[in-house]
Design a protein around this motif. Structure first.
Motif, PDB file in Angstrom:
ATOM      1  N   VAL A 205      36.342  41.512  35.181  1.00 41.34           N
ATOM      2  CA  VAL A 205      35.933  43.112  34.755  1.00 41.34           C
ATOM      3  C   VAL A 205      34.545  42.777  33.724  1.00 41.34           C
ATOM      4  CG1 VAL A 205      36.511  44.892  33.423  1.00 41.34           C
ATOM      5  CG2 VAL A 205      38.048  43.956  34.925  1.00 41.34           C
ATOM      6  N   SER A 206      34.781  41.768  32.914  1.00 40.38           N
ATOM      7  CA  SER A 206      33.692  41.329  31.940  1.00 40.38           C
ATOM      8  C   SER A 206      33.323  40.053  32.415  1.00 40.38           C
ATOM      9  CB  SER A 206      34.280  41.664  30.460  1.00 40.38           C
ATOM     10  OG  SER A 206      35.177  40.552  30.477  1.00 40.38           O
TER      11      SER A 206
ATOM     12  N   LYS B 224      39.221  36.323  30.630  1.00 34.93           N
ATOM     13  CA  LYS B 224      40.096  36.331  29.670  1.00 34.93           C
ATOM     14  C   LYS B 224      41.198  35.435  29.856  1.00 34.93           C
ATOM     15  CE  LYS B 224      38.159  39.723  27.300  1.00 34.93           C
ATOM     16  NZ  LYS B 224      37.471  40.548  28.335  1.00 34.93           N
TER      17      LYS B 224
ATOM     18  N   VAL C 164      42.066  50.429  33.053  1.00 34.57           N
ATOM     19  CA  VAL C 164      41.355  49.539  33.922  1.00 34.57           C
ATOM     20  C   VAL C 164      42.184  49.065  34.883  1.00 34.57           C
ATOM     21  CG1 VAL C 164      40.294  47.007  34.101  1.00 34.57           C
ATOM     22  CG2 VAL C 164      39.674  48.847  32.321  1.00 34.57           C
TER      23      VAL C 164
ATOM     24  N   TYR D   8      42.499  36.510  36.105  1.00 25.44           N
ATOM     25  CA  TYR D   8      42.427  36.064  34.756  1.00 25.44           C
ATOM     26  C   TYR D   8      43.000  34.354  34.532  1.00 25.44           C
ATOM     27  CZ  TYR D   8      42.299  40.946  33.523  1.00 25.44           C
ATOM     28  OH  TYR D   8      41.852  42.166  33.241  1.00 25.44           O
TER      29      TYR D   8
ATOM     30  N   LEU E 227      43.056  43.996  27.425  1.00 27.55           N
ATOM     31  CA  LEU E 227      42.021  43.157  27.304  1.00 27.55           C
ATOM     32  C   LEU E 227      40.551  43.743  27.818  1.00 27.55           C
ATOM     33  CD1 LEU E 227      43.647  39.904  28.944  1.00 27.55           C
ATOM     34  CD2 LEU E 227      42.697  40.100  26.481  1.00 27.55           C
ATOM     35  N   ASP E 228      40.678  44.679  28.740  1.00 26.85           N
ATOM     36  CA  ASP E 228      39.526  45.263  29.476  1.00 26.85           C
ATOM     37  C   ASP E 228      39.405  46.867  29.309  1.00 26.85           C
ATOM     38  OD1 ASP E 228      38.512  42.772  30.208  1.00 26.85           O
ATOM     39  OD2 ASP E 228      39.949  42.698  32.011  1.00 26.85           O
TER      40      ASP E 228
END
Length: 537
Positions: A61-62, A66, A48, A93, A43-44
Protein backbone atom coordinates in the motif's frame (compact mmCIF):
# COMPACT_ATOMS: atom_id res chain seq x y z
CA UNK A 1 -24.07 -3.71 25.21
CA UNK A 2 -23.88 -7.34 26.25
CA UNK A 3 -20.69 -8.50 27.96
CA UNK A 4 -19.76 -12.13 28.63
CA UNK A 5 -17.55 -13.62 31.30
CA UNK A 6 -14.81 -16.12 30.61
CA UNK A 7 -16.99 -19.09 31.57
CA UNK A 8 -19.95 -17.78 29.56
CA UNK A 9 -17.77 -17.36 26.46
CA UNK A 10 -16.54 -20.94 26.78
CA UNK A 11 -20.17 -22.07 26.97
CA UNK A 12 -21.01 -20.07 23.83
CA UNK A 13 -18.00 -21.51 21.99
CA UNK A 14 -19.24 -25.01 22.79
CA UNK A 15 -22.75 -24.04 21.69
CA UNK A 16 -21.53 -22.92 18.28
CA UNK A 17 -19.17 -25.84 17.75
CA UNK A 18 -21.16 -28.77 19.18
CA UNK A 19 -24.80 -27.75 18.74
CA UNK A 20 -24.71 -25.38 15.78
CA UNK A 21 -22.07 -27.32 13.90
CA UNK A 22 -19.69 -24.39 13.29
CA UNK A 23 -16.16 -25.84 13.07
CA UNK A 24 -13.62 -24.48 15.50
CA UNK A 25 -11.34 -23.72 12.57
CA UNK A 26 -14.05 -21.54 11.03
CA UNK A 27 -14.31 -19.47 14.20
CA UNK A 28 -10.54 -19.03 14.23
CA UNK A 29 -10.58 -18.02 10.57
CA UNK A 30 -13.21 -15.37 11.28
CA UNK A 31 -11.35 -13.93 14.25
CA UNK A 32 -7.93 -14.04 12.57
CA UNK A 33 -9.25 -12.27 9.48
CA UNK A 34 -10.83 -9.54 11.62
CA UNK A 35 -7.55 -9.04 13.46
CA UNK A 36 -5.72 -8.74 10.14
CA UNK A 37 -8.27 -6.18 8.92
CA UNK A 38 -7.81 -4.07 12.03
CA UNK A 39 -4.02 -4.12 11.64
CA UNK A 40 -4.19 -3.24 7.95
CA UNK A 41 -6.41 -0.25 8.70
CA UNK A 42 -4.11 0.75 11.56
CA UNK A 43 -1.02 0.70 9.38
CA UNK A 44 -2.37 1.97 6.06
CA UNK A 45 -5.58 3.85 6.82
CA UNK A 46 -9.16 3.09 7.76
CA UNK A 47 -11.01 1.11 5.11
CA UNK A 48 -7.88 -0.08 3.31
CA UNK A 49 -8.60 -3.69 4.28
CA UNK A 50 -11.66 -3.59 2.02
CA UNK A 51 -9.37 -3.30 -0.98
CA UNK A 52 -7.02 -6.10 0.02
CA UNK A 53 -8.70 -8.78 -2.07
CA UNK A 54 -8.03 -6.75 -5.22
CA UNK A 55 -4.26 -6.56 -4.84
CA UNK A 56 -1.58 -9.22 -5.05
CA UNK A 57 0.55 -10.19 -2.11
CA UNK A 58 3.47 -8.52 -3.77
CA UNK A 59 1.84 -5.10 -3.85
CA UNK A 60 2.41 -2.77 -0.94
CA UNK A 61 0.00 0.00 0.00
CA UNK A 62 2.91 2.32 0.76
CA UNK A 63 6.56 2.42 -0.24
CA UNK A 64 7.56 1.07 3.18
CA UNK A 65 6.59 -2.55 3.80
CA UNK A 66 5.30 -2.67 7.35
CA UNK A 67 6.80 -5.17 9.75
CA UNK A 68 4.56 -7.15 12.07
CA UNK A 69 5.52 -9.43 14.95
CA UNK A 70 2.91 -12.01 15.97
CA UNK A 71 3.68 -13.44 19.41
CA UNK A 72 1.92 -16.79 19.63
CA UNK A 73 0.93 -18.83 22.67
CA UNK A 74 0.27 -22.54 22.62
CA UNK A 75 -3.54 -22.35 22.96
CA UNK A 76 -6.39 -21.18 20.74
CA UNK A 77 -5.47 -17.53 21.20
CA UNK A 78 -2.21 -18.42 19.49
CA UNK A 79 -4.16 -20.14 16.71
CA UNK A 80 -6.14 -16.93 16.12
CA UNK A 81 -2.86 -15.06 15.90
CA UNK A 82 -1.47 -17.52 13.35
CA UNK A 83 -4.55 -17.05 11.13
CA UNK A 84 -3.98 -13.29 11.30
CA UNK A 85 -0.29 -13.82 10.49
CA UNK A 86 -1.21 -15.91 7.45
CA UNK A 87 -3.54 -13.23 6.09
CA UNK A 88 -1.08 -10.41 6.72
CA UNK A 89 1.70 -12.38 5.05
CA UNK A 90 -0.53 -13.08 2.05
CA UNK A 91 -1.31 -9.38 1.76
CA UNK A 92 2.35 -8.44 1.47
CA UNK A 93 3.33 -7.43 4.98
CA UNK A 94 6.63 -8.54 6.48
CA UNK A 95 5.47 -10.92 9.20
CA UNK A 96 7.52 -12.80 11.76
CA UNK A 97 6.05 -15.24 14.29
CA UNK A 98 7.49 -15.50 17.78
CA UNK A 99 6.53 -18.71 19.59
CA UNK A 100 5.88 -18.29 23.31
CA UNK A 101 6.06 -22.09 23.77
CA UNK A 102 8.00 -24.93 22.12
CA UNK A 103 6.46 -26.30 18.91
CA UNK A 104 5.77 -29.68 20.49
CA UNK A 105 3.58 -28.01 23.17
CA UNK A 106 1.20 -26.35 20.72
CA UNK A 107 -2.44 -27.39 21.04
CA UNK A 108 -3.73 -29.48 18.10
CA UNK A 109 -5.67 -26.63 16.46
CA UNK A 110 -2.78 -24.24 17.02
CA UNK A 111 -0.39 -26.70 15.40
CA UNK A 112 -2.68 -26.96 12.36
CA UNK A 113 -2.68 -23.19 11.96
CA UNK A 114 1.08 -23.09 12.50
CA UNK A 115 1.63 -25.62 9.71
CA UNK A 116 -0.72 -23.71 7.38
CA UNK A 117 1.27 -20.54 8.01
CA UNK A 118 4.56 -22.29 7.24
CA UNK A 119 3.17 -23.84 4.02
CA UNK A 120 2.62 -20.31 2.71
CA UNK A 121 6.32 -19.61 3.37
CA UNK A 122 5.49 -17.70 6.52
CA UNK A 123 8.58 -16.77 8.49
CA UNK A 124 9.53 -17.42 12.10
CA UNK A 125 11.52 -14.95 14.16
CA UNK A 126 15.25 -15.55 13.98
CA UNK A 127 17.46 -15.41 17.02
CA UNK A 128 18.76 -11.98 16.06
CA UNK A 129 15.29 -10.47 15.44
CA UNK A 130 14.20 -7.76 17.86
CA UNK A 131 10.63 -6.81 18.74
CA UNK A 132 11.73 -3.18 18.84
CA UNK A 133 12.37 -3.29 15.07
CA UNK A 134 8.75 -3.90 14.04
CA UNK A 135 5.81 -1.54 13.47
CA UNK A 136 3.15 -3.61 15.25
CA UNK A 137 3.22 -6.42 17.78
CA UNK A 138 0.26 -8.81 17.90
CA UNK A 139 -0.34 -10.25 21.37
CA UNK A 140 -1.72 -13.74 20.72
CA UNK A 141 -0.24 -15.35 23.82
CA UNK A 142 -3.09 -15.91 26.29
CA UNK A 143 -6.78 -15.22 25.78
CA UNK A 144 -10.05 -16.05 27.44
CA UNK A 145 -9.73 -18.43 30.35
CA UNK A 146 -6.20 -17.50 31.41
CA UNK A 147 -5.68 -17.03 35.13
CA UNK A 148 -3.57 -14.68 37.24
CA UNK A 149 -0.86 -14.50 38.35
CA UNK A 150 0.99 -15.41 35.17
CA UNK A 151 3.63 -18.07 35.27
CA UNK A 152 7.29 -17.20 34.88
CA UNK A 153 8.02 -18.88 31.50
CA UNK A 154 6.13 -16.21 29.55
CA UNK A 155 7.00 -13.23 31.71
CA UNK A 156 10.35 -12.45 29.99
CA UNK A 157 8.49 -12.28 26.67
CA UNK A 158 5.92 -9.88 28.13
CA UNK A 159 8.71 -7.69 29.46
CA UNK A 160 10.30 -7.72 26.02
CA UNK A 161 7.02 -6.56 24.49
CA UNK A 162 6.81 -3.70 26.96
CA UNK A 163 10.47 -2.78 26.47
CA UNK A 164 10.00 -2.65 22.68
CA UNK A 165 7.52 0.25 23.04
CA UNK A 166 5.74 -0.69 19.81
CA UNK A 167 2.04 -0.46 18.99
CA UNK A 168 0.37 -3.61 20.34
CA UNK A 169 -2.82 -5.22 19.03
CA UNK A 170 -4.12 -7.78 21.54
CA UNK A 171 -6.35 -10.68 20.55
CA UNK A 172 -9.35 -11.13 22.87
CA UNK A 173 -7.63 -9.37 25.79
CA UNK A 174 -4.12 -8.24 26.64
CA UNK A 175 -2.09 -11.05 28.15
CA UNK A 176 -2.06 -10.54 31.90
CA UNK A 177 -5.60 -9.08 32.18
CA UNK A 178 -8.39 -11.02 33.90
CA UNK A 179 -11.42 -11.19 31.60
CA UNK A 180 -13.94 -11.11 34.45
CA UNK A 181 -12.52 -8.69 37.03
CA UNK A 182 -10.18 -6.34 35.18
CA UNK A 183 -7.34 -7.21 37.54
CA UNK A 184 -3.88 -7.27 35.98
CA UNK A 185 -0.57 -9.02 36.33
CA UNK A 186 2.47 -6.86 37.02
CA UNK A 187 3.68 -7.63 33.48
CA UNK A 188 0.35 -7.11 31.72
CA UNK A 189 0.65 -6.15 28.06
CA UNK A 190 -0.27 -2.54 27.25
CA UNK A 191 -2.40 -2.67 24.09
CA UNK A 192 -3.34 0.14 21.72
CA UNK A 193 -6.18 -1.97 20.29
CA UNK A 194 -7.88 -5.05 21.67
CA UNK A 195 -9.81 -7.22 19.21
CA UNK A 196 -12.07 -9.19 21.53
CA UNK A 197 -13.66 -12.41 20.32
CA UNK A 198 -17.42 -12.90 20.04
CA UNK A 199 -18.50 -10.45 22.75
CA UNK A 200 -16.63 -7.95 24.88
CA UNK A 201 -15.57 -9.11 28.34
CA UNK A 202 -16.34 -7.27 31.61
CA UNK A 203 -12.68 -6.96 32.55
CA UNK A 204 -12.05 -4.76 29.52
CA UNK A 205 -14.16 -2.05 31.18
CA UNK A 206 -13.09 -2.44 34.82
CA UNK A 207 -10.19 -0.76 36.61
CA UNK A 208 -7.30 -1.22 36.42
CA UNK A 209 -7.62 -3.36 33.28
CA UNK A 210 -9.46 -0.78 31.20
CA UNK A 211 -6.28 1.31 31.16
CA UNK A 212 -4.46 -1.50 29.30
CA UNK A 213 -6.86 -2.32 26.47
CA UNK A 214 -6.82 0.76 24.24
CA UNK A 215 -9.55 0.88 21.60
CA UNK A 216 -11.88 -2.12 21.74
CA UNK A 217 -13.02 -3.87 18.56
CA UNK A 218 -15.48 -6.76 18.79
CA UNK A 219 -14.84 -9.56 16.30
CA UNK A 220 -18.37 -10.89 15.87
CA UNK A 221 -19.01 -14.62 15.63
CA UNK A 222 -22.53 -14.00 14.29
CA UNK A 223 -24.18 -15.32 17.45
CA UNK A 224 -27.30 -13.29 18.30
CA UNK A 225 -27.36 -11.55 21.67
CA UNK A 226 -30.60 -13.36 22.53
CA UNK A 227 -28.84 -16.72 22.18
CA UNK A 228 -26.08 -15.60 24.50
CA UNK A 229 -28.60 -14.36 27.08
CA UNK A 230 -30.55 -17.60 26.82
CA UNK A 231 -27.37 -19.44 27.79
CA UNK A 232 -26.67 -17.36 30.88
CA UNK A 233 -24.99 -14.13 29.75
CA UNK A 234 -26.18 -11.32 32.04
CA UNK A 235 -23.54 -8.58 32.14
CA UNK A 236 -24.00 -5.29 30.28
CA UNK A 237 -22.13 -2.09 29.58
CA UNK A 238 -24.18 1.08 30.05
CA UNK A 239 -23.74 2.81 26.70
CA UNK A 240 -25.41 6.10 25.66
CA UNK A 241 -27.93 4.10 23.63
CA UNK A 242 -28.75 1.82 26.55
CA UNK A 243 -29.22 4.76 28.92
CA UNK A 244 -31.43 6.51 26.36
CA UNK A 245 -33.54 3.36 25.95
CA UNK A 246 -34.29 3.36 29.70
CA UNK A 247 -35.16 7.06 29.83
CA UNK A 248 -38.87 7.83 30.39
CA UNK A 249 -40.37 10.83 28.65
CA UNK A 250 -42.70 12.80 30.91
CA UNK A 251 -46.33 12.90 29.69
CA UNK A 252 -47.55 16.29 28.55
CA UNK A 253 -50.70 16.10 30.70
CA UNK A 254 -48.82 15.44 33.93
CA UNK A 255 -48.90 17.30 37.26
CA UNK A 256 -46.80 17.14 40.41
CA UNK A 257 -48.81 14.18 41.68
CA UNK A 258 -47.82 12.22 38.58
CA UNK A 259 -44.20 12.10 39.65
CA UNK A 260 -44.55 10.89 43.20
CA UNK A 261 -43.21 11.94 46.55
CA UNK A 262 -39.79 11.28 48.08
CA UNK A 263 -39.23 11.25 51.82
CA UNK A 264 -35.67 11.78 53.05
CA UNK A 265 -34.32 10.81 56.46
CA UNK A 266 -30.79 12.14 56.53
CA UNK A 267 -28.42 14.49 58.31
CA UNK A 268 -27.22 14.90 61.87
CA UNK A 269 -25.21 17.48 63.79
CA UNK A 270 -22.58 18.81 61.43
CA UNK A 271 -23.88 16.68 58.53
CA UNK A 272 -27.04 18.42 57.32
CA UNK A 273 -25.31 19.26 54.07
CA UNK A 274 -25.74 15.61 53.06
CA UNK A 275 -29.50 15.91 53.57
CA UNK A 276 -29.67 19.15 51.60
CA UNK A 277 -27.85 17.54 48.63
CA UNK A 278 -30.15 14.51 48.63
CA UNK A 279 -33.25 16.71 48.73
CA UNK A 280 -32.23 18.84 45.76
CA UNK A 281 -31.05 15.78 43.81
CA UNK A 282 -34.44 14.09 44.19
CA UNK A 283 -36.13 17.17 42.77
CA UNK A 284 -33.57 17.52 39.97
CA UNK A 285 -34.19 13.91 38.95
CA UNK A 286 -37.90 14.53 38.49
CA UNK A 287 -39.72 13.89 41.77
CA UNK A 288 -43.01 15.76 42.07
CA UNK A 289 -42.58 16.55 45.78
CA UNK A 290 -39.71 16.00 48.20
CA UNK A 291 -40.24 15.86 51.95
CA UNK A 292 -37.41 16.31 54.40
CA UNK A 293 -38.05 14.61 57.73
CA UNK A 294 -36.51 16.86 60.39
CA UNK A 295 -36.35 16.39 64.18
CA UNK A 296 -38.18 19.03 66.18
CA UNK A 297 -34.91 20.40 67.59
CA UNK A 298 -33.49 21.27 64.16
CA UNK A 299 -33.45 25.04 64.01
CA UNK A 300 -35.17 27.02 61.29
CA UNK A 301 -31.79 28.58 60.50
CA UNK A 302 -30.47 25.22 59.32
CA UNK A 303 -33.51 24.69 57.15
CA UNK A 304 -32.96 27.93 55.24
CA UNK A 305 -30.06 26.19 53.49
CA UNK A 306 -32.47 23.68 51.94
CA UNK A 307 -34.06 24.26 48.54
CA UNK A 308 -37.13 26.47 48.92
CA UNK A 309 -39.12 23.71 47.18
CA UNK A 310 -38.42 21.26 50.03
CA UNK A 311 -41.38 20.36 52.23
CA UNK A 312 -40.32 20.07 55.85
CA UNK A 313 -42.05 17.41 57.93
CA UNK A 314 -41.19 17.30 61.62
CA UNK A 315 -40.94 14.25 63.84
CA UNK A 316 -40.69 14.42 67.66
CA UNK A 317 -37.31 14.26 69.33
CA UNK A 318 -33.75 15.44 69.07
CA UNK A 319 -31.32 14.73 66.25
CA UNK A 320 -29.58 11.40 66.74
CA UNK A 321 -31.83 10.33 69.64
CA UNK A 322 -34.00 7.50 68.38
CA UNK A 323 -37.05 6.81 70.52
CA UNK A 324 -40.15 4.73 69.83
CA UNK A 325 -42.15 7.93 69.54
CA UNK A 326 -39.74 9.25 66.89
CA UNK A 327 -39.71 6.01 64.90
CA UNK A 328 -43.50 5.63 65.03
CA UNK A 329 -43.84 9.20 63.73
CA UNK A 330 -41.35 8.49 60.95
CA UNK A 331 -43.24 5.35 59.93
CA UNK A 332 -46.37 7.47 59.57
CA UNK A 333 -44.48 10.08 57.52
CA UNK A 334 -42.98 7.45 55.20
CA UNK A 335 -46.50 6.18 54.50
CA UNK A 336 -47.18 9.52 52.83
CA UNK A 337 -44.47 9.04 50.18
CA UNK A 338 -43.75 6.65 47.32
CA UNK A 339 -39.99 6.41 47.81
CA UNK A 340 -37.67 6.94 50.75
CA UNK A 341 -33.99 7.76 51.23
CA UNK A 342 -32.34 6.80 54.51
CA UNK A 343 -28.75 7.33 55.46
CA UNK A 344 -26.80 10.32 54.10
CA UNK A 345 -25.11 11.98 57.07
CA UNK A 346 -27.51 10.26 59.48
CA UNK A 347 -24.95 9.13 62.04
CA UNK A 348 -24.58 5.75 63.72
CA UNK A 349 -26.84 6.06 66.78
CA UNK A 350 -29.58 3.83 65.35
CA UNK A 351 -27.41 0.79 66.02
CA UNK A 352 -28.06 1.31 69.74
CA UNK A 353 -31.69 0.22 69.41
CA UNK A 354 -32.02 -2.83 67.18
CA UNK A 355 -35.77 -3.19 67.72
CA UNK A 356 -36.44 0.31 66.39
CA UNK A 357 -34.00 -0.26 63.54
CA UNK A 358 -35.96 -3.32 62.44
CA UNK A 359 -39.20 -1.31 62.48
CA UNK A 360 -37.82 0.62 59.49
CA UNK A 361 -37.41 -2.65 57.57
CA UNK A 362 -41.19 -2.90 57.35
CA UNK A 363 -41.68 0.48 55.68
CA UNK A 364 -44.18 -0.03 52.80
CA UNK A 365 -42.23 2.01 50.25
CA UNK A 366 -39.25 1.59 47.96
CA UNK A 367 -36.11 2.55 49.89
CA UNK A 368 -32.74 3.88 48.77
CA UNK A 369 -30.22 3.18 51.54
CA UNK A 370 -26.91 4.99 51.68
CA UNK A 371 -23.91 5.88 53.79
CA UNK A 372 -24.37 5.74 57.58
CA UNK A 373 -27.48 3.59 57.44
CA UNK A 374 -25.53 0.90 55.61
CA UNK A 375 -22.81 1.09 58.25
CA UNK A 376 -25.48 0.67 60.94
CA UNK A 377 -26.75 -2.48 59.20
CA UNK A 378 -23.17 -3.76 58.86
CA UNK A 379 -22.77 -3.46 62.66
CA UNK A 380 -25.48 -6.08 63.21
CA UNK A 381 -24.42 -9.62 64.04
CA UNK A 382 -25.50 -10.92 60.63
CA UNK A 383 -24.35 -7.83 58.72
CA UNK A 384 -27.92 -6.77 58.03
CA UNK A 385 -29.16 -9.93 56.31
CA UNK A 386 -32.11 -10.39 58.69
CA UNK A 387 -33.04 -6.73 58.17
CA UNK A 388 -33.05 -7.14 54.38
CA UNK A 389 -35.02 -10.39 54.74
CA UNK A 390 -37.90 -8.42 56.30
CA UNK A 391 -38.20 -6.07 53.33
CA UNK A 392 -41.22 -6.69 51.12
CA UNK A 393 -40.78 -3.59 48.95
CA UNK A 394 -37.92 -2.86 46.52
CA UNK A 395 -34.65 -1.78 48.09
CA UNK A 396 -31.62 -0.09 46.54
CA UNK A 397 -28.30 0.23 48.36
CA UNK A 398 -25.62 2.69 47.21
CA UNK A 399 -22.40 1.83 49.10
CA UNK A 400 -18.90 2.95 48.35
CA UNK A 401 -16.30 0.14 48.55
CA UNK A 402 -15.56 0.60 52.26
CA UNK A 403 -19.24 0.51 53.23
CA UNK A 404 -19.76 -2.53 51.04
CA UNK A 405 -16.75 -4.26 52.57
CA UNK A 406 -18.33 -3.81 56.01
CA UNK A 407 -21.58 -5.40 54.83
CA UNK A 408 -19.64 -8.36 53.42
CA UNK A 409 -17.12 -8.63 56.27
CA UNK A 410 -14.22 -8.60 53.82
CA UNK A 411 -11.46 -6.11 53.07
CA UNK A 412 -11.80 -3.19 50.70
CA UNK A 413 -9.04 -4.76 48.61
CA UNK A 414 -11.11 -7.91 48.21
CA UNK A 415 -14.12 -5.90 47.09
CA UNK A 416 -12.11 -3.94 44.55
CA UNK A 417 -10.52 -7.10 43.16
CA UNK A 418 -13.94 -8.63 42.40
CA UNK A 419 -16.51 -5.84 42.23
CA UNK A 420 -18.84 -7.68 39.85
CA UNK A 421 -18.77 -10.93 41.79
CA UNK A 422 -19.41 -9.39 45.21
CA UNK A 423 -22.15 -7.07 43.93
CA UNK A 424 -23.95 -9.95 42.21
CA UNK A 425 -23.62 -12.23 45.24
CA UNK A 426 -25.04 -9.63 47.62
CA UNK A 427 -27.88 -8.59 45.29
CA UNK A 428 -29.05 -12.19 44.94
CA UNK A 429 -28.63 -13.11 48.61
CA UNK A 430 -30.29 -9.96 49.98
CA UNK A 431 -32.87 -9.36 47.22
CA UNK A 432 -31.72 -5.78 46.71
CA UNK A 433 -30.36 -3.66 43.88
CA UNK A 434 -26.70 -2.95 44.59
CA UNK A 435 -25.15 0.26 43.23
CA UNK A 436 -21.46 -0.19 44.08
CA UNK A 437 -19.93 3.22 43.58
CA UNK A 438 -16.44 3.95 42.31
CA UNK A 439 -14.66 4.08 38.96
CA UNK A 440 -16.87 1.93 36.74
CA UNK A 441 -19.87 1.91 39.09
CA UNK A 442 -21.47 -1.55 39.17
CA UNK A 443 -25.22 -2.15 39.33
CA UNK A 444 -26.41 -5.64 40.28
CA UNK A 445 -30.00 -6.90 40.59
CA UNK A 446 -31.38 -10.10 42.13
CA UNK A 447 -32.36 -11.71 38.77
CA UNK A 448 -29.29 -11.45 38.39
CA UNK A 449 -28.40 -8.71 35.94
CA UNK A 450 -25.21 -6.68 36.15
CA UNK A 451 -24.34 -3.36 34.51
CA UNK A 452 -21.04 -1.48 34.34
CA UNK A 453 -21.14 2.29 33.99
CA UNK A 454 -18.54 4.26 32.04
CA UNK A 455 -19.50 7.88 32.73
CA UNK A 456 -17.90 9.94 35.48
CA UNK A 457 -14.42 11.05 36.45
CA UNK A 458 -12.19 11.49 39.48
CA UNK A 459 -14.04 14.70 40.36
CA UNK A 460 -16.75 12.50 41.84
CA UNK A 461 -14.27 11.30 44.47
CA UNK A 462 -15.32 14.06 46.85
CA UNK A 463 -17.76 14.40 49.71
CA UNK A 464 -21.44 14.64 48.90
CA UNK A 465 -21.54 13.17 45.40
CA UNK A 466 -22.91 9.91 46.78
CA UNK A 467 -25.70 11.83 48.55
CA UNK A 468 -26.59 13.36 45.19
CA UNK A 469 -26.74 9.92 43.57
CA UNK A 470 -28.97 8.48 46.30
CA UNK A 471 -31.38 11.39 45.94
CA UNK A 472 -31.39 11.08 42.15
CA UNK A 473 -32.25 7.38 42.19
CA UNK A 474 -35.07 8.02 44.65
CA UNK A 475 -36.39 10.88 42.51
CA UNK A 476 -36.40 8.67 39.42
CA UNK A 477 -38.24 5.87 41.23
CA UNK A 478 -40.83 8.31 42.55
CA UNK A 479 -41.41 9.69 39.05
CA UNK A 480 -42.23 6.27 37.64
CA UNK A 481 -39.04 4.34 36.91
CA UNK A 482 -38.62 0.81 38.21
CA UNK A 483 -35.64 0.42 40.53
CA UNK A 484 -33.46 -1.22 37.88
CA UNK A 485 -33.93 1.55 35.32
CA UNK A 486 -33.70 4.24 38.00
CA UNK A 487 -30.29 2.91 38.97
CA UNK A 488 -29.10 2.70 35.35
CA UNK A 489 -30.30 6.18 34.34
CA UNK A 490 -29.31 7.72 37.68
CA UNK A 491 -25.76 6.40 37.64
CA UNK A 492 -25.26 7.26 33.97
CA UNK A 493 -26.62 10.84 34.25
CA UNK A 494 -24.76 11.45 37.54
CA UNK A 495 -21.45 10.54 35.88
CA UNK A 496 -22.26 12.43 32.68
CA UNK A 497 -23.04 15.58 34.67
CA UNK A 498 -19.58 15.35 36.26
CA UNK A 499 -17.99 15.05 32.82
CA UNK A 500 -19.93 18.03 31.46
CA UNK A 501 -19.09 20.16 34.50
CA UNK A 502 -15.38 19.44 34.08
CA UNK A 503 -15.46 20.06 30.34
CA UNK A 504 -17.15 23.45 30.60
CA UNK A 505 -16.61 25.03 34.04
CA UNK A 506 -14.74 22.99 36.61
CA UNK A 507 -11.76 20.68 36.75
CA UNK A 508 -11.67 17.24 38.31
CA UNK A 509 -9.80 18.82 41.23
CA UNK A 510 -12.29 21.66 41.79
CA UNK A 511 -15.57 19.82 41.27
CA UNK A 512 -18.03 19.95 44.20
CA UNK A 513 -21.08 17.78 44.67
CA UNK A 514 -23.32 20.84 44.36
CA UNK A 515 -21.76 21.65 40.95
CA UNK A 516 -23.52 18.61 39.53
CA UNK A 517 -26.93 20.27 39.80
CA UNK A 518 -26.08 22.82 37.11
CA UNK A 519 -25.35 20.03 34.63
CA UNK A 520 -28.00 17.44 35.37
CA UNK A 521 -30.42 19.11 32.97
CA UNK A 522 -27.94 18.97 30.09
CA UNK A 523 -27.14 15.35 30.91
CA UNK A 524 -30.82 14.39 30.89
CA UNK A 525 -31.32 16.20 27.61
CA UNK A 526 -28.45 14.29 26.04
CA UNK A 527 -30.10 10.96 26.73
CA UNK A 528 -33.65 12.10 26.05
CA UNK A 529 -32.93 12.48 22.31
CA UNK A 530 -35.84 14.89 22.24
CA UNK A 531 -34.27 18.25 23.04
CA UNK A 532 -31.31 20.16 21.63
CA UNK A 533 -28.16 19.97 23.74
CA UNK A 534 -27.28 23.38 25.11
CA UNK A 535 -24.54 24.51 27.41
CA UNK A 536 -26.65 26.45 29.87
CA UNK A 537 -27.12 23.43 32.17
Amino acid sequence: MLLVTSAEMQTLDELMIKKMGVPSAALMESIGLRVAQVIIDLLDGMGVHEQMGERSNATAVSSHVKRIAVVVGKGHNGADGLVAARYLHAFGYQVRVWLAAPEDELAPMTRLQFEAYLKLQGQLAAEQDDLADVDVIVDAILGNGSKLPLREPIKPLLRAIRKAERTVVAIDLPTGLDADTGQIDADCVQAAITVTCGFAKPGLYMDPGRNFVGRIVVASLALPREQAEAHGAHHYLITPDLAASRYRKRPTDSHKGTFGRVGILAGSKGMYGAARLAVEAAYRAGAGLVYYFAPTDLSAAWLTAFPVEAIIKRYPGRAGEWTKEAIDALVALFREVTTGVIGPGLGMNLRENVELLFTLANLPVTLVLDADFLSVLASLRDRGQSWFARRSFPTVITPHPKEFARLLDVSVEQVQANRLGYAKEFAVASNVVVVLKGAGTVIATPQPRIWINQTGNSGLATGGTGDVLAGMIAGLVASGYDVQDAAIVGVYVHGLAAQLACQKEQSEESLLASDLFRWLGTAFRQISRAMDISLDG
